[in-house]
Design an enzyme around this catalytic site. Structure first.
Site, PDB file in Angstrom:
ATOM      1  N   GLN A  71     -15.224  16.720  17.622  1.00  0.00           N
ATOM      2  CA  GLN A  71     -13.985  16.361  17.657  1.00  0.00           C
ATOM      3  C   GLN A  71     -13.048  17.101  18.711  1.00  0.00           C
ATOM      4  O   GLN A  71     -11.786  16.650  18.865  1.00  0.00           O
ATOM      5  CB  GLN A  71     -13.340  16.460  16.089  1.00  0.00           C
ATOM      6  CG  GLN A  71     -14.212  15.564  15.012  1.00  0.00           C
ATOM      7  CD  GLN A  71     -13.679  15.910  13.652  1.00  0.00           C
ATOM      8  OE1 GLN A  71     -14.288  16.178  12.777  1.00  0.00           O
ATOM      9  NE2 GLN A  71     -12.313  16.042  13.452  1.00  0.00           N
ATOM     10  N   ARG A 131     -10.703  15.823   6.033  1.00  0.00           N
ATOM     11  CA  ARG A 131      -9.304  14.938   5.880  1.00  0.00           C
ATOM     12  C   ARG A 131      -8.210  15.950   5.048  1.00  0.00           C
ATOM     13  O   ARG A 131      -8.035  15.393   3.897  1.00  0.00           O
ATOM     14  CB  ARG A 131      -9.705  13.621   5.095  1.00  0.00           C
ATOM     15  CG  ARG A 131      -9.377  12.544   5.986  1.00  0.00           C
ATOM     16  CD  ARG A 131      -9.810  11.173   5.397  1.00  0.00           C
ATOM     17  NE  ARG A 131      -9.035  10.091   6.400  1.00  0.00           N
ATOM     18  CZ  ARG A 131      -9.437   8.995   6.067  1.00  0.00           C
ATOM     19  NH1 ARG A 131     -10.168   8.622   5.245  1.00  0.00           N
ATOM     20  NH2 ARG A 131      -8.962   7.902   7.056  1.00  0.00           N
ATOM     21  N   CYS A 132      -7.949  17.083   5.711  1.00  0.00           N
ATOM     22  CA  CYS A 132      -7.218  17.850   5.100  1.00  0.00           C
ATOM     23  C   CYS A 132      -5.801  18.576   5.815  1.00  0.00           C
ATOM     24  O   CYS A 132      -4.976  19.057   5.330  1.00  0.00           O
ATOM     25  CB  CYS A 132      -8.042  18.998   4.887  1.00  0.00           C
ATOM     26  SG  CYS A 132      -8.595  19.990   6.418  1.00  0.00           S
ATOM     27  N   GLU A 147      -4.850  11.224   7.397  1.00  0.00           N
ATOM     28  CA  GLU A 147      -5.290  11.870   6.375  1.00  0.00           C
ATOM     29  C   GLU A 147      -4.435  11.677   4.936  1.00  0.00           C
ATOM     30  O   GLU A 147      -4.937  11.963   4.066  1.00  0.00           O
ATOM     31  CB  GLU A 147      -5.246  13.516   6.687  1.00  0.00           C
ATOM     32  CG  GLU A 147      -6.178  13.736   7.553  1.00  0.00           C
ATOM     33  CD  GLU A 147      -6.078  15.244   8.336  1.00  0.00           C
ATOM     34  OE1 GLU A 147      -7.060  15.970   8.344  1.00  0.00           O
ATOM     35  OE2 GLU A 147      -4.672  15.433   8.644  1.00  0.00           O
TER      36      GLU A 147
HETATM   37  N1  MCN Z   1      -1.647   5.085  13.750  1.00  0.00           N
HETATM   38  C1  MCN Z   1      -0.672   4.070  13.980  1.00  0.00           C
HETATM   39  N2  MCN Z   1       0.487   4.386  13.602  1.00  0.00           N
HETATM   40  C2  MCN Z   1       0.979   5.522  13.164  1.00  0.00           C
HETATM   41  C3  MCN Z   1       0.208   6.267  12.815  1.00  0.00           C
HETATM   42  C4  MCN Z   1      -1.380   6.303  13.159  1.00  0.00           C
HETATM   43  O1  MCN Z   1      -1.060   3.011  14.248  1.00  0.00           O
HETATM   44  N3  MCN Z   1       2.146   5.799  12.757  1.00  0.00           N
HETATM   45  C5  MCN Z   1      -3.156   4.865  14.112  1.00  0.00           C
HETATM   46  C6  MCN Z   1      -3.509   5.848  15.233  1.00  0.00           C
HETATM   47  O2  MCN Z   1      -3.039   5.128  16.573  1.00  0.00           O
HETATM   48  C7  MCN Z   1      -4.780   6.129  15.369  1.00  0.00           C
HETATM   49  C8  MCN Z   1      -4.954   6.017  13.672  1.00  0.00           C
HETATM   50  O3  MCN Z   1      -3.997   5.283  13.219  1.00  0.00           O
HETATM   51  O4  MCN Z   1      -5.751   4.880  15.623  1.00  0.00           O
HETATM   52  C9  MCN Z   1      -5.134   7.521  13.167  1.00  0.00           C
HETATM   53  O5  MCN Z   1      -4.102   8.264  13.738  1.00  0.00           O
HETATM   54  P1  MCN Z   1      -3.375   9.668  13.397  1.00  0.00           P
HETATM   55  O6  MCN Z   1      -2.795   9.491  11.890  1.00  0.00           O
HETATM   56  O7  MCN Z   1      -2.873  10.380  14.390  1.00  0.00           O
HETATM   57  O8  MCN Z   1      -4.805  10.638  13.164  1.00  0.00           O
HETATM   58  P2  MCN Z   1      -5.941  10.938  14.225  1.00  0.00           P
HETATM   59  O9  MCN Z   1      -6.154   9.826  15.150  1.00  0.00           O
HETATM   60  O10 MCN Z   1      -5.639  12.386  14.610  1.00  0.00           O
HETATM   61  O11 MCN Z   1      -7.332  10.881  13.390  1.00  0.00           O
HETATM   62  C10 MCN Z   1      -7.572  12.190  12.691  1.00  0.00           C
HETATM   63  C11 MCN Z   1      -7.659  11.872  11.187  1.00  0.00           C
HETATM   64  C12 MCN Z   1      -8.487  12.802  10.479  1.00  0.00           C
HETATM   65  S1  MCN Z   1      -7.872  14.524  10.883  1.00  0.00           S
HETATM   66  C13 MCN Z   1      -9.572  12.665   9.639  1.00  0.00           C
HETATM   67  S2  MCN Z   1     -10.182  13.874   9.090  1.00  0.00           S
HETATM   68  C14 MCN Z   1      -9.984  11.402   9.846  1.00  0.00           C
HETATM   69  C15 MCN Z   1      -9.083  10.249   9.623  1.00  0.00           C
HETATM   70  O12 MCN Z   1      -8.298  10.427  11.008  1.00  0.00           O
HETATM   71  N4  MCN Z   1     -11.399  11.028  10.112  1.00  0.00           N
HETATM   72  C16 MCN Z   1     -11.672   9.735  10.396  1.00  0.00           C
HETATM   73  N5  MCN Z   1      -9.592   9.015   9.764  1.00  0.00           N
HETATM   74  C17 MCN Z   1     -10.702   8.876  10.088  1.00  0.00           C
HETATM   75  N6  MCN Z   1     -11.275   7.454  10.319  1.00  0.00           N
HETATM   76  C18 MCN Z   1     -12.598   7.278  10.589  1.00  0.00           C
HETATM   77  N7  MCN Z   1     -12.905   5.987  10.816  1.00  0.00           N
HETATM   78  N8  MCN Z   1     -13.301   8.163  11.008  1.00  0.00           N
HETATM   79  C19 MCN Z   1     -13.012   9.594  10.651  1.00  0.00           C
HETATM   80  O13 MCN Z   1     -13.765  10.255  11.031  1.00  0.00           O
HETATM   81 CU1  CUN Z   2      -8.995  18.827   8.242  1.00  0.00          CU
HETATM   82  S1  CUN Z   2     -10.578  17.226   8.737  1.00  0.00           S
HETATM   83 MO1  CUN Z   2      -9.542  16.179   9.837  1.00  0.00          MO
HETATM   84  O1  CUN Z   2      -8.478  17.293  10.335  1.00  0.00           O
HETATM   85  O2  CUN Z   2     -10.463  16.302  11.207  1.00  0.00           O
END
Ligand code: MCN
Ligand code: CUN
Length: 794
Positions: A222, A369-370, A739
């Site tokens: 990641q 997811r934390c 998360e």
């Molecule tokens: N998004 C959006 N509008 C927002 C916030 C987010 O459209 N206001 C969209 C983003 O563009 C992105 C998705 O939602 O496509 C998730 O965005 P974000 O909240 O920024 O999270 P990350 O992309 O950094 O993803 C990490 C988060 C984590 S830490 C874990 S653990 C987890 C999760 O995402 N692992 C996943 N969701 C998951 N979903 C899938 N399918 N697979 C994982 O491994």
């Molecule tokens: Cu703590 S699990 Mo996500 O932050 O990759």
């Protein structure tokens, strides 16, 4: 010509279909195990059957005799190259291959490299290891006992099993507040070990090219850039000669953040053999040895006024770290962001103390997811609030109304030092209560109870700090936490965008293009997004802690704005006016006062390569590094209703209502997908996912017969609602969301079951709230602990 319809071009707010699904749902994804390199060999790991034992001898001679075996590596051979131990992301060390002792069941002892994976497995089975068993420690209480064997006797100066101590808050002011309390509410519980268990396990292909001296590693990470830095430091290879490629990832959920021994052994094997070496972990290897989540004990008190106002909180947390302190977390904070607890409430003072203990269990904590232990923080918080409401005899919704921050309180400095940016907490709560029909359910509940039926309702309200850094406070191994994006617009107006994040299923290929579309008016379908290759992607800290939208997503907006600034100069040149006279509307510049005279972004792109003004640098591209001023603070309300069967302890979910405010939604459909996925995992943690240990340190839950993943059949339906409070410091007003539901969800399910048992005097049943535990609680009218050790026959 006028401005474009943003939804039609797939801009901000469009529920654009996920572009990555075209390959994912048709089985055309390209994962590490799909890569076959010429001459590639295969590596398997021999794991320890014992949780704690001294290694007396290792005899690998039989393995070497098997035709097709090319290399057998032991800890001693690693030690000769100074690679028997590696640094962890929390300034500890972790054994790559065991030399002196094994410290958890499943620990890596040897690796065998062979022509195919089956021969490599045979090779592992031919290795004879003689162990001298030592007593196993499976919980922090055993670890802290005065006569406990020291697990980490490899560490100089380590005389007990304590791995860290940490404290935040104001002890004296908290004492004073407790002295003023009408009521002190206490709660003790254990948040059990759980495991992300992504569909794809971990794996890598290390490919060292002796001709060029370049090392390429295809792997399930990641955070590719962090891995590159770590490999440069651990293997002492020059950073520019290391290329980390993370192709499609079959789910990460935090499991693919840490550095695992398999990666390191594979790299050394490739360097020694001069051939590509593939290592693909199996399911039990993944479940028993990689990045677990939680395993934290809480002992908490809350000082309350009789009307329900929270005066202070005191939380003592003890973490079971396993054998190595391998948490991925900002280096200042030893228990992640546990101190985000109570950030959505008006709590004037508090004290959090924490300590970690080494045990004979797998390392890798703070994953799943934390957002760095925020899952525990919010679970503890919401269980404490529920217990306080019960102690005071105040309604669970009412106690939240009396303590949740009101809209005029932002930005709000919490008792533990965070600055919460924005929110509309009461609006979200009211929306959720209304949606579930709170008052009516409460009435039904009383009526049902008279007929012997146990109905329950559970509320969880929470905010979450998402988007580490800022770089002033957040770093991992000294590397500051920021992110980046690079945008190149081609001559025909099509574009490629690269970021330092790494999607694992979240849909970045879809959503980042939407941000570009929003800023430049280029249709999202004309923007391709690439992540995960350190040779081409700009530096970034990777995807975890829902930091991608808050940090990399912001960088995408910023780089698009830089590109637009240059396009404006090109437009002025094309329109033969001065730059000050050029106005922007989505997709097009026009002359102020003469809107019919304009140049589209595509025309500007063409001019950048074919008709730029004299003296202007050709091309239309740029990059942006984004160091966020603060974390983003989404808010959520989860409300669950259940019915508990008093005869069996089985509980059924009746309804789940979710209200999420993650600021501006880039893609509402993807956001809803994230919330549904998170709620599914929340339900699984509350109801069935069970990973524990018996007294000998044998793991219970290293296969999918014991570690239950919910299928569509068990998973309840979810009713989703939305509130939008734009993030005041994010360029497009977005907050993280990935998360939230997994963080806030578990308490809603668990509170609902406890509400159903309200009349029994049961204060706490540990997760997973298995039917036999509920039944036991109903029988005895007492709390049920889920802490290990468990009976090995259970
Ligand atoms: N998004 C959006 N509008 C927002 C916030 C987010 O459209 N206001 C969209 C983003 O563009 C992105 C998705 O939602 O496509 C998730 O965005 P974000 O909240 O920024 O999270 P990350 O992309 O950094 O993803 C990490 C988060 C984590 S830490 C874990 S653990 C987890 C999760 O995402 N692992 C996943 N969701 C998951 N979903 C899938 N399918 N697979 C994982 O491994
Ligand atoms: Cu703590 S699990 Mo996500 O932050 O990759």
């Amino acid at each position: 010509m006028t401005a474009l319809d943003e939804t039609a071009i797939g801009g901000l707010g469009a529920s654009r279909r996920r572009v990555e699904d075209a390959r994912f749902v048709r089985g055309r994804g390209h994962y590490v195990d799909d890569i076959h390199l010429p001459g590639m060999l295969h590596m398997e790991i021999l794991r320890s059957p014992l949780a704690h034992a001294r290694i007396v001898s290792i005899d690998t001679s039989k393995a070497w005799e098997i035709p097709g075996v090319r290399l057998v590596l032991t800890g001693e051979m690693m030690a000769q190259r100074n690679l028997a131990w590696m640094p962890t992301l929390s300034y500890d060390t972790q054994a790559v291959l065991a030399t002196d002792k094994v410290r958890f069941q499943g620990q890596e002892v040897c690796v065998v490299v062979a022509d195919d994976p089956y021969i490599a497995k045979d090779g592992c089975e031919a290795i004879v290891v003689e162990y001298e068993a030592l007593p196993a420690i499976v919980n922090p209480e055993q670890a802290a006992a005065p006569d406990a064997p020291v697990i980490r006797d490899d560490k100089e100066g380590q005389t007990d099993n304590t791995c860290y101590r940490w404290e935040v808050g104001d002890a004296a002011a908290t004492e004073r507040a407790f002295a003023q309390a009408d009521v002190v509410s206490s709660l003790k519980l254990h948040y059990p070990r759980s495991h992300p268990s992504p569909i794809e396990c971990c794996g890598s292909i290390a490919d060292y090219d002796a001709g060029t001296g370049k090392l390429t590693v295809y792997m399930t990470t990641q955070a590719p850039h962090i891995i590159r830095a770590a490999v440069a430091l651990v293997a002492e290879l020059p950073e520019h000669m290391i290329r980390i490629v993370s192709p499609d990832i079959g789910g990460g959920f935090g499991n693919k953040v840490p550095i695992y021994p398999g990666y390191v052994a594979g790299i050394l094997a490739s360097i020694l053999l001069g051939k590509p070496v593939k290592w693909i972990e199996d399911k039990s290897g993944n479940l028993s040895s990689t990045g677990f989540g939680r395993d934290m004990y809480l002992d908490a008190q809350m000082a309350l006024r009789s009307d329900g106002k929270i005066l202070a909180v005191r939380m003592h947390a003890v973490t079971d770290q396993g054998a190595f302190f391998a948490d991925a977390q900002p280096s200042k904070f030893k228990v992640g962001l546990l101190h985000s607890a109570f950030a959505c409430y008006d709590v004037p003072v508090g004290l959090i103390t924490a300590e970690g203990q080494y045990t004979n269990k797998a390392p890798g904590g703070v994953a799943y997811r934390c957002s760095f232990r925020v899952t525990e923080a919010m679970f503890f918080q919401e269980r404490m609030v529920a217990a306080a409401a019960a102690d005071l005899g105040i309604d669970a919704a009412e106690i939240r109304r009396r303590n949740l921050l009101t809209d005029d309180r932002f930005p709000h400095r919490t008792a533990f030092g965070f600055l919460v940016d924005s929110g509309q907490y009461h609006k979200c709560l009211d929306l959720g209560l209304d949606a579930i029909g709170y008052e009516e359910f409460k009435r039904d509940q009383v009526a049902a109870r008279e007929r012997g039926r146990l109905l329950g309702i559970g509320i969880s309200t929470m905010t979450e700090p998402l988007g580490a850094g800022n770089s002033r406070e957040y770093d991992i191994l000294g590397i500051k936490m920021f992110d980046s994006a690079e945008l190149r617009v081609h001559m025909t107006g099509k574009a490629i965008l690269r970021t330092g994040a790494k999607t694992q299923g979240q849909g970045h290929e879809t959503t980042w293009a939407q941000i570009v579309s929003h800023e430049l008016g280029i249709p999202a379908d004309d923007v391709i997004v690439e992540e995960g290759d350190t040779d081409t992607a700009p530096f970034g800290m990777g995807t975890y802690a829902s930091r991608s939208t808050p940090v990399a997503g912001a960088a995408v907006a910023m780089v698009a704005r830089k590109v637009r600034a240059k396009a404006r100069k090109l437009a002025a040149h094309l329109l033969e006016v001065s730059e000050e006279d050029v106005e922007w509307e989505l997709g097009r510049f026009y002359v102020r006062g003469a809107p019919e005279r304009g140049a589209t972004i595509q025309e500007c792109a063409a001019a950048a390569y074919s008709n730029m003004p004299d003296g202007m640098e050709p091309g239309l591209e740029n990059n942006a590094y984004y160091d966020p001023p603060n974390l983003t603070w989404p808010f959520a309300v989860y409300i669950v209703t259940v019915e508990v069967d008093p005869e069996t302890g089985v509980w059924d979910v009746l309804r789940v209502v979710a209200v999420d405010d993650c600021g501006v939604r880039i893609n509402p459909m993807i956001v809803e997908g994230q919330i549904m996925g998170g709620l599914t995992e929340a339900y699984a943690m509350a109801n069935m996912q069970f990973q524990t240990y018996d007294a000998d340190g044998n793991q219970v839950g290293s296969n999918y017969m014991d570690y239950l993943l919910p299928t569509a059949w068990e998973t309840p339906g979810f009713e989703l609602h939305e509130v939008v409070t734009p993030c005041p410091h994010h360029p497009i007003g977005a907050k993280g969301v990935g998360e939230c539901a997994a963080v806030g969800g578990p308490a809603a399910f668990v509170n609902a079951v406890h509400d159903a048992l309200a009349s029994t005097g049961v204060r706490n049943i540990d997760m997973p709230v298995l039917p036999d535990r509920v039944w036991q609680a109903l029988q005895d009218g007492r709390d049920v602990s889920g802490a290990p050790p468990v009976r090995s026959d259970s």
